[in-house]
Enzyme design. Structure first.
Site, PDB file in Angstrom:
ATOM      1  N   HIS A 220       0.816  -1.213   0.000  1.00  0.00           N
ATOM      2  CA  HIS A 220       0.000   0.000   0.000  1.00  0.00           C
ATOM      3  C   HIS A 220       0.851   1.265   0.000  1.00  0.00           C
ATOM      4  O   HIS A 220       0.350   2.347  -0.244  1.00  0.00           O
ATOM      5  CB  HIS A 220      -0.984  -0.028   1.183  1.00  0.00           C
ATOM      6  CG  HIS A 220      -2.162  -0.916   0.911  1.00  0.00           C
ATOM      7  ND1 HIS A 220      -3.467  -0.508   1.072  1.00  0.00           N
ATOM      8  CD2 HIS A 220      -2.230  -2.178   0.446  1.00  0.00           C
ATOM      9  CE1 HIS A 220      -4.281  -1.496   0.731  1.00  0.00           C
ATOM     10  NE2 HIS A 220      -3.560  -2.534   0.354  1.00  0.00           N
ATOM     11  N   SER A 224      -0.205  -1.159  -6.034  1.00  0.00           N
ATOM     12  CA  SER A 224      -0.176  -2.428  -6.764  1.00  0.00           C
ATOM     13  C   SER A 224       0.417  -2.275  -8.163  1.00  0.00           C
ATOM     14  O   SER A 224       0.267  -1.230  -8.787  1.00  0.00           O
ATOM     15  CB  SER A 224      -1.599  -2.969  -6.913  1.00  0.00           C
ATOM     16  OG  SER A 224      -2.231  -3.047  -5.656  1.00  0.00           O
ATOM     17  N   LYS A 248     -14.573  -8.710  -7.232  1.00  0.00           N
ATOM     18  CA  LYS A 248     -13.803  -9.602  -8.109  1.00  0.00           C
ATOM     19  C   LYS A 248     -13.057 -10.662  -7.283  1.00  0.00           C
ATOM     20  O   LYS A 248     -13.013 -11.839  -7.658  1.00  0.00           O
ATOM     21  CB  LYS A 248     -12.810  -8.785  -8.932  1.00  0.00           C
ATOM     22  CG  LYS A 248     -12.094  -9.624  -9.968  1.00  0.00           C
ATOM     23  CD  LYS A 248     -11.378  -8.764 -10.986  1.00  0.00           C
ATOM     24  CE  LYS A 248     -10.651  -9.641 -11.980  1.00  0.00           C
ATOM     25  NZ  LYS A 248     -10.212  -8.918 -13.158  1.00  0.00           N
ATOM     26  N   ASP A 249     -12.494 -10.219  -6.153  1.00  0.00           N
ATOM     27  CA  ASP A 249     -11.791 -11.173  -5.289  1.00  0.00           C
ATOM     28  C   ASP A 249     -12.755 -12.196  -4.701  1.00  0.00           C
ATOM     29  O   ASP A 249     -12.413 -13.376  -4.570  1.00  0.00           O
ATOM     30  CB  ASP A 249     -11.071 -10.430  -4.151  1.00  0.00           C
ATOM     31  CG  ASP A 249      -9.754  -9.830  -4.606  1.00  0.00           C
ATOM     32  OD1 ASP A 249      -9.362 -10.075  -5.767  1.00  0.00           O
ATOM     33  OD2 ASP A 249      -9.104  -9.128  -3.809  1.00  0.00           O
ATOM     34  N   GLU A 292       5.198 -34.271   0.590  1.00  0.00           N
ATOM     35  CA  GLU A 292       3.966 -33.780  -0.026  1.00  0.00           C
ATOM     36  C   GLU A 292       4.311 -33.111  -1.356  1.00  0.00           C
ATOM     37  O   GLU A 292       5.435 -32.666  -1.566  1.00  0.00           O
ATOM     38  CB  GLU A 292       3.300 -32.764   0.901  1.00  0.00           C
ATOM     39  CG  GLU A 292       2.827 -33.364   2.201  1.00  0.00           C
ATOM     40  CD  GLU A 292       1.688 -34.337   1.999  1.00  0.00           C
ATOM     41  OE1 GLU A 292       0.530 -33.919   2.075  1.00  0.00           O
ATOM     42  OE2 GLU A 292       1.963 -35.522   1.757  1.00  0.00           O
TER      43      GLU A 292
END
Lengths: 459, 198
Positions: A220, A224, A248-249, A292
């Site tokens: 911030h 971005s 959107k997220d 894994e």
């Protein structure tokens, strides 16, 4: 943290007296406004969803983990049974445990996509280096957390994972033995080891939360990035985070949760190993131990370093092949820290880098092959087969393929990335985020128009 | 405040400066020492506790073991392999030239004097800690007839020495001594002159 100029004084949206009273003492409301109004580039595509999804998974893992800890017993005599009790007797215990166990894998899936997005769009370049470094620290912390969490059920795979990974440290010259004894709290992996792993497995997620706060604070501060890689210049290039990116997220999160739910409800043990439903036995190693899936590429790099590996020859007089493998394995992650310097190109986004783009995808394939190598026995000849449709032998052992792909992994970072950055002629960049959408760009309009995907840009 | 002071005193000469610097450094050093003094107990709690260290000897009766038989006992949480070797196996281990070994060590140095048939080794692969196969009849013993680690393919010979694969060193010989002809005690050093070679 707040980018807003004002302190307690009412500004932005009007607030009531109580809100103002609180605001003057703790800037809760202005902070919330900062997040909702955070000016976000208007051209973000769906690859930008994975940061917020990762944040959601982190919270979900902490919530499910705290509940599991209320039913789990970190003792070698009780751990395995307490996990089975969670599965059979505790109300919805099976759900919470499967969410948590599969959530770990989902977390890595999301974070790896987030990381590759950063590599593709040059998210590590100035002024975002610190965001990138914090992200790598988060990944390292996640790996430590996931590894220790995997040990807690105290099944055969748990025990032998703990044994093999802690033994990596014994490769360190001179102090290796003392370090492993210190890690174990005994002469082998035993109850003291399980106890401390539980303690740290509970602690580290909160450390991750702390680093995530820094990751977001740094984000911030510099704002971005975006798929074009040109900075937002005017308010026309950005839209407020809320409601545009919250919605959107949330959509992306919904799709992601479908995937997670699929594994939890239809294939909860798909990514696990049956051997982990056998209680730990310190006298018998399972015939085939593999980590894994999210650790497989590193495991392949570790195993590639044998006495015959050509990358080991130059240093064979100095250190053992085992130690070289350990260094290479950790180095494969730590090299990411150097990306801001290794990448010499001025252009951020691979959209405008025709050569780098190709090698980016070659690199993605290389890491996937490394994952396959890590899952297979090194001495066996590699077969490529698909559901009985075809099956052909490569004529090479998995070890040889592992050595080639390990070489390529480091060759990509150390040679290709700096050299391509210098030699490549990038396509012309648009002047602004808005230009490719609104047209009117004189320079490079044609080139930019070719690479104009993304639903947000049409909005 | 500190910045103001320094600015004020800076012009008066270096005396005041160096006294203040001394105080800063002394305070800093003292704090660092204190932090280290607190950190060490915290870190040392993670080392093996007294009860873990105390459980450190195990007696093993060798009488029931037949020639060619291997048994596993648990010692300090790890398996110890005890192998009553046949003449052929001993011969095989001793005819290998030292230069062919990755971690050169004679077979004589790995057994007690006059007890050539008894090989006692810690059954933990020196690569990454898996338990090598070869203890039970019919299990894989690797290319050199000793032990084979399935995890990453290390082959050990009939003296427990690394011959092929990623393991860096031989399977270690633990401290043990013969308390009688047919009993050993793991965790105690042998009396002088019984341990040959070294």
């Amino acid at each position: 943290m707040s980018a807003n100029a004002g302190h307690g004084a009412p500004q932005g949206t009007p607030r009531g007296r109580t809100a103002n009273w609180i605001e003057r003492r703790l800037p809760v409301f202005s902070t919330m406004e900062h997040f909702s109004q955070y000016p976000t580039p208007k051209n973000l595509n769906y690859w930008w969803n994975f940061g917020s999804i990762a944040g959601f998974v982190l919270v979900a893992m902490i919530v499910t983990g705290i509940v599991l800890a209320m039913h789990y017993t970190p003792h070698v005599d009780h751990a395995f049974n307490s996990v089975e009790r969670i599965m059979r007797d505790v109300n919805y215990g099976w759900l919470i445990r499967y969410l948590h166990a599969n959530g770990g894998a989902m977390f890595f899936l999301v974070v790896y996509i987030h990381l590759f997005r950063g590599l593709y769009y040059g998210s590590y370049k100035a002024p975002r280096e610190i965001i990138w470094w914090l992200g790598i620290i988060i990944l390292l912390l996640m790996m430590a957390t996931a590894f220790m969490g995997y040990v807690l059920p105290w099944g055969q795979m748990s025990f032998w994972a703990a044994k093999v990974i802690t033994n990596l440290f014994s490769a360190i010259p001179w102090v290796g033995e003392s370090i492993t004894t210190w890690l174990w709290g005994g002469f082998t992996v035993d109850n003291p080891t399980l106890n401390r792993f539980f303690s740290l497995h509970y602690l580290l997620p909160f450390v991750i939360v702390g680093v995530v706060v820094l990751h977001i604070a740094a984000l911030h501060t510099v704002k971005s990035g975006n798929p074009l890689g040109v900075e937002a210049k005017t308010p026309k290039d950005t839209i407020p985070f809320h409601p545009y990116y919250t919605v959107k997220d949330l959509f992306g999160l919904g799709v992601f949760m479908l995937v997670w739910a699929f594994f939890v409800f239809y294939a909860p043990n798909f990514m696990g190993h049956p051997d982990n439903y056998i209680p730990a036995d310190s006298l018998a190693t399972p015939a085939h131990i593999v980590p894994e899936w999210y650790f497989l590429p590193y495991y392949a790099i570790l195993r590639a370093f044998t006495a015959d590996f050509f990358m080991y020859w130059p240093i064979s007089w100095l250190i053992t092949a085992k130690f070289a493998g350990v260094i290479a394995m950790f180095g494969s992650l730590l090299i990411l820290f150097l990306m801001p310097w290794l990448d010499t190109s001025e252009v951020r986004s691979s959209r405008f880098r025709p050569i780098y783009k190709i090698f980016f995808w070659v690199f993605v394939i290389d890491t996937i092959i490394l994952g396959y190598v890590g899952a297979n026995a090194p001495d066996e000849v590699a077969h490529i087969a698909l559901l009985g449709l075809f099956d052909f032998s490569t004529g090479l052992t998995w070890l040889t393929i592992g050595e080639i792909t390990t070489f390529w992994y480091f060759f990509h970072f150390i040679i290709l990335v700096p050299v391509i950055g210098r030699m490549e002629r990038p396509r012309p960049l648009p002047h602004s985020i808005s230009e490719p959408v609104l047209g009117g760009g004189a320079v490079g309009g044609g080139a930019a128009a070719q690479s104009r995907p993304g639903p947000m840009e049409k909005a | 405040m500190a910045a103001d002071d320094q600015a004020a005193h800076g012009t008066e000469g270096s005396d005041e400066h160096s006294r203040r610097d001394f105080l800063y450094i002394a305070t800093g050093a003292f704090t660092a020492f204190g932090a280290a003094a607190v950190a060490w107990p915290l870190l040392d709690t993670l080392n093996p506790a007294a009860d873990t260290l105390a459980a450190s000897t195990v007696d093993v009766d060798l009488a029931p073991i037949k020639p060619g038989q291997r048994i596993t006992v648990k010692y300090r949480g790890s398996p110890v392999f005890i192998d009553r070797r046949s003449k052929v196996q001993i011969e095989e281990a001793r005819k290998v030239p030292l230069k062919d070994l990755q971690d050169p060590e004679t077979d004589e140095a790995r057994v007690h004097k006059g007890k050539d048939e008894w090989l006692v080794i810690v059954g933990v692969c020196t690569h990454l800690g898996c338990i090598p196969l070869g203890q039970t009849p019919g299990s894989k013993r690797g290319e050199f007839g000793g032990w084979f680690c399935p995890c990453h393919g290390s082959h050990y010979d009939t003296s427990g020495r690394i011959r092929k694969g990623p393991a860096p060193t031989n399977l270690p010989v633990p401290d043990y001594r013969f308390t009688s002809d047919t009993r050993i005690r793991l965790g105690e050093k042998p009396k002088e002159d019984t341990k040959a070679g070294s």
